[in-house]
Design a protein around this motif. Sequence first.
Motif, short mmCIF file in Angstrom:
data_model
loop_
_atom_site.label_atom_id
_atom_site.label_comp_id
_atom_site.label_asym_id
_atom_site.label_seq_id
_atom_site.Cartn_x
_atom_site.Cartn_y
_atom_site.Cartn_z
N ILE A 1 6.12 4.92 -8.24
CA ILE A 1 5.56 3.58 -7.97
C ILE A 1 6.19 2.58 -8.92
O ILE A 1 6.65 1.50 -8.51
N GLU B 1 0.87 -1.19 0.00
CA GLU B 1 0.00 0.00 0.00
C GLU B 1 0.90 1.22 0.00
O GLU B 1 2.08 1.14 0.32
N ASP B 2 0.32 2.40 -0.34
CA ASP B 2 1.11 3.64 -0.29
C ASP B 2 0.22 4.85 -0.49
O ASP B 2 -0.96 4.72 -0.83
N TRP B 3 0.80 6.04 -0.28
CA TRP B 3 0.09 7.29 -0.57
C TRP B 3 1.10 8.41 -0.84
O TRP B 3 2.28 8.26 -0.57
N PHE C 1 -4.02 2.79 -2.51
CA PHE C 1 -3.05 3.74 -3.07
C PHE C 1 -3.83 5.02 -3.32
O PHE C 1 -4.67 5.09 -4.22
#
Length: 306
Positions: A211, A202-204, A235
């Motif tokens: 990415i 996961e990420d933000w 995301f």
Amino acid sequence: MISLKKGDLIVIVAPAGVVQFEQIKSTIDKILSKGWNYEIGKNTFNHYTFGYNYSGTPQERAEDMQWALDHPKAKAIWCARGGYGGVQIIDSLNFDKFKKYPKWLIGYSDNTVFHQHMNRRKIQTLHATVCKPLSQGHSEESYLSIFDVLEGKSLQYNIPPSIFNQIGECKGIITGGNLSILYSLIGSKSQDNYKNKILFIEDWYENYYHIDRMLIAMERAGIFMGIKGLIVGAFTKMDDEKNNKNYHESFDEDVYKIISERFKKYDIPKIFGFPSGHIYDNRAIILGGMINLQVDNLKVVLTNKI
């Protein structure tokens, strides 16, 4: 791992970004409502600026984290927040007493540093919301999933299908966390062994191209070789708010296209849109625990056991 009972103790520390008591009070209230007790590390509300606003110097943050790891009565360590800073202190920590007094580590985002370091050493951890909620708060289920694990229960999630999913079934130990942190740990003694495991990411607040760059770097490092399945969480707030129609959505289909492309050579079950990450509905995952993953055209069933 141990199950908590009424009267058990949870310790709160801030190993990364600066935090204030008012920002974690709602979580403290939830701890007390369960009949548990809490203690807060003495340096938790310090403020140290060095290119970033930390909750204390590296020495102060390491002191609090060591105190939490060594605590003979605590049954869980709940990180106050993420941000940045865990990697600055991980190598100064000693886990000898922690093995004598095992306890859950709870957190996500920057706390992926600790998850990976512990998972590599076959210690289960709890990927879940930190004490400081996001600005939009968190769903009731976000906390209930934490409490279920702390009380010794397994997790089961039924997730809507995604056009990016790959049908299949697999079983294995789950590892992973925040993609940016996983990328930063490549080749270090805190990077978990991914072979025969199910990977979660996961990420933000990242650029689309970054990415892609992180995924390519991890692939070139051989990290994806031998994984048994892929779980893609939230995301969000990707790239530029002005040009990204999905900027405020939990699941960004443009990011999913990039991830899908990078993993298309791997014939493994894949699910996209798992409710975990920097979002309102941030469900707990037992990292280092066993996952049963069933993916078909109608549904996704994920069972996570201690």
